[in-house]
Motif scaffolding. Structure first.
Motif, short mmCIF file in Angstrom:
data_model
loop_
_atom_site.label_atom_id
_atom_site.label_comp_id
_atom_site.label_asym_id
_atom_site.label_seq_id
_atom_site.Cartn_x
_atom_site.Cartn_y
_atom_site.Cartn_z
N LYS A 1 9.46 7.06 -14.92
CA LYS A 1 8.26 7.82 -15.29
C LYS A 1 7.00 7.05 -14.93
N MET A 2 7.00 5.74 -15.24
CA MET A 2 5.82 4.93 -14.96
C MET A 2 5.54 4.88 -13.46
N LEU A 3 6.62 4.80 -12.66
CA LEU A 3 6.43 4.79 -11.20
C LEU A 3 5.78 6.10 -10.73
N THR B 1 2.09 6.38 -9.00
CA THR B 1 1.99 7.03 -7.69
C THR B 1 0.99 8.19 -7.75
N GLU B 2 1.11 9.02 -8.80
CA GLU B 2 0.17 10.14 -8.94
C GLU B 2 -1.26 9.61 -9.03
N GLY B 3 -1.43 8.55 -9.85
CA GLY B 3 -2.76 7.94 -10.02
C GLY B 3 -3.29 7.44 -8.70
N ALA B 4 -2.44 6.82 -7.89
CA ALA B 4 -2.87 6.28 -6.60
C ALA B 4 -3.30 7.40 -5.66
N ILE B 5 -2.56 8.52 -5.66
CA ILE B 5 -2.91 9.64 -4.77
C ILE B 5 -4.22 10.29 -5.22
N ILE B 6 -4.38 10.46 -6.55
CA ILE B 6 -5.64 11.03 -7.06
C ILE B 6 -6.81 10.10 -6.72
N LEU B 7 -6.58 8.79 -6.85
CA LEU B 7 -7.61 7.81 -6.51
C LEU B 7 -7.98 7.92 -5.04
N PHE B 8 -6.98 8.04 -4.18
CA PHE B 8 -7.21 8.16 -2.74
C PHE B 8 -8.04 9.41 -2.43
N LEU B 9 -7.64 10.55 -3.05
CA LEU B 9 -8.37 11.80 -2.81
C LEU B 9 -9.80 11.71 -3.33
N SER B 10 -9.97 11.09 -4.51
CA SER B 10 -11.32 11.00 -5.08
C SER B 10 -12.21 10.09 -4.21
N ALA C 1 -16.17 4.25 -10.92
CA ALA C 1 -15.53 5.57 -11.02
C ALA C 1 -14.09 5.49 -10.52
N ALA C 2 -13.88 4.77 -9.43
CA ALA C 2 -12.53 4.65 -8.85
C ALA C 2 -11.58 3.98 -9.85
N ILE C 3 -12.05 2.88 -10.45
CA ILE C 3 -11.20 2.17 -11.43
C ILE C 3 -10.94 3.08 -12.63
N ALA C 4 -12.00 3.76 -13.11
CA ALA C 4 -11.88 4.64 -14.29
C ALA C 4 -10.90 5.78 -14.03
N ILE C 5 -10.99 6.39 -12.86
CA ILE C 5 -10.10 7.52 -12.52
C ILE C 5 -8.64 7.08 -12.60
N PHE C 6 -8.34 5.94 -11.98
CA PHE C 6 -6.95 5.46 -11.97
C PHE C 6 -6.47 5.10 -13.37
N LEU C 7 -7.31 4.33 -14.09
CA LEU C 7 -6.90 3.88 -15.42
C LEU C 7 -6.74 5.04 -16.41
N PHE C 8 -7.73 5.96 -16.40
CA PHE C 8 -7.67 7.11 -17.33
C PHE C 8 -6.46 7.99 -17.02
N TYR C 9 -6.20 8.19 -15.73
CA TYR C 9 -5.08 9.06 -15.37
C TYR C 9 -3.75 8.47 -15.83
N VAL C 10 -3.52 7.20 -15.46
CA VAL C 10 -2.23 6.58 -15.79
C VAL C 10 -2.06 6.46 -17.32
N THR C 11 -3.12 6.00 -17.99
CA THR C 11 -3.04 5.85 -19.45
C THR C 11 -2.85 7.20 -20.13
#
Lengths: 66, 151
Positions: free
Chosen positions: B18-20, B24-33, B54-64
């Motif tokens: 699940k964490m993987l 991965t989802e977080g990384a793709i959303i980060l890439f698109l953003s 914003a990039a750091i926040a998007i990844f961290l908020f999504y995964v968390t």
């Protein structure tokens, strides 16, 4: 994936927690496997089979009854 | 499977998988953003610091956020008694954090000199505590609900 883990565990008088500890996963993972909501890795299937004294076939093989 | 990310992953194989997915989802959303921000930069002048933050926040908020909502943090909480006990632990942990933080701040930084400084430090402390408590509470509630269904 349908399986016989729950019924076999109950027959062996084991709790989800005991089985989870024996195979090195969490109780939630055992619950998910029993409900067919998570497909375990082959290694975990083997560990489950060993803990429950069953073969992989007996635990995981689906027999079409139609 | 051996990978340098293994140290960040849990031992349980379901949680690991699940964490993987979340990473991965977080990384793709980060890439698109980042692509969206690159396009936006052609029309508005975006500050570099804002974009990085914003990039750091998007990844961290999504995964968390995904981790909290997945209900897989408290894997053994399946009874009302265990739920109430864990909730008490969360409350004590939050109150403990507030007391220790305030004590360390007063000892090692300084005693706020004006009302504004007090409001500033208390505001920050209360906000962090509320976010921490709420995230733990939601995670516990989701885990309890999920575990109850799996009994």
């Amino acid at each position: 994936m349908k399986n016989n883990v729950k019924i076999t565990r109950i027959k062996n008088s084991m709790t989800q927690e005991q089985l989870a500890r024996q195979v090195g996963v969490t109780r939630q993972t055992i619950g998910l496997i029993e409900k067919g909501e998570y497909n375990p890795s082959l290694q975990l299937c083997i560990n489950l089979a060993k803990s429950l004294n069953k073969t992989l076939d007996e635990l995981f093989w689906e027999v079409d009854t139609q | 499977m051996k990978s340098w990310i293994s140290f960040l992953l849990p031992d349980d194989e379901y949680k690991e998988k699940k964490m993987l997915y979340f990473f991965t989802e977080g990384a793709i959303i980060l890439f698109l953003s980042l692509i969206v921000m690159m396009i936006c930069n052609k029309f508005f002048n975006l500050d570099t610091e804002t974009v990085l933050l914003a990039a750091i926040a998007i990844f961290l908020f999504y995964v968390t956020g995904r981790y909290i909502l997945a209900g897989m943090e408290y894997t053994d909480i399946a009874t009302k008694h265990a739920y109430k006990k864990e909730l008490r632990v969360i409350c004590i942990r939050t109150i403990g954090f507030v007391i220790i933080f305030m004590a360390l701040y007063l000892i090692f930084i300084n005693i706020p000199s004006s009302l504004n400084n007090w409001v500033e430090i208390l505001g920050l402390l209360i906000s962090v505590s509320v976010v921490s408590f709420l995230s733990s509470y939601i995670s516990l509630k989701r885990s309890y609900k999920k575990n109850k269904e799996l009994l």
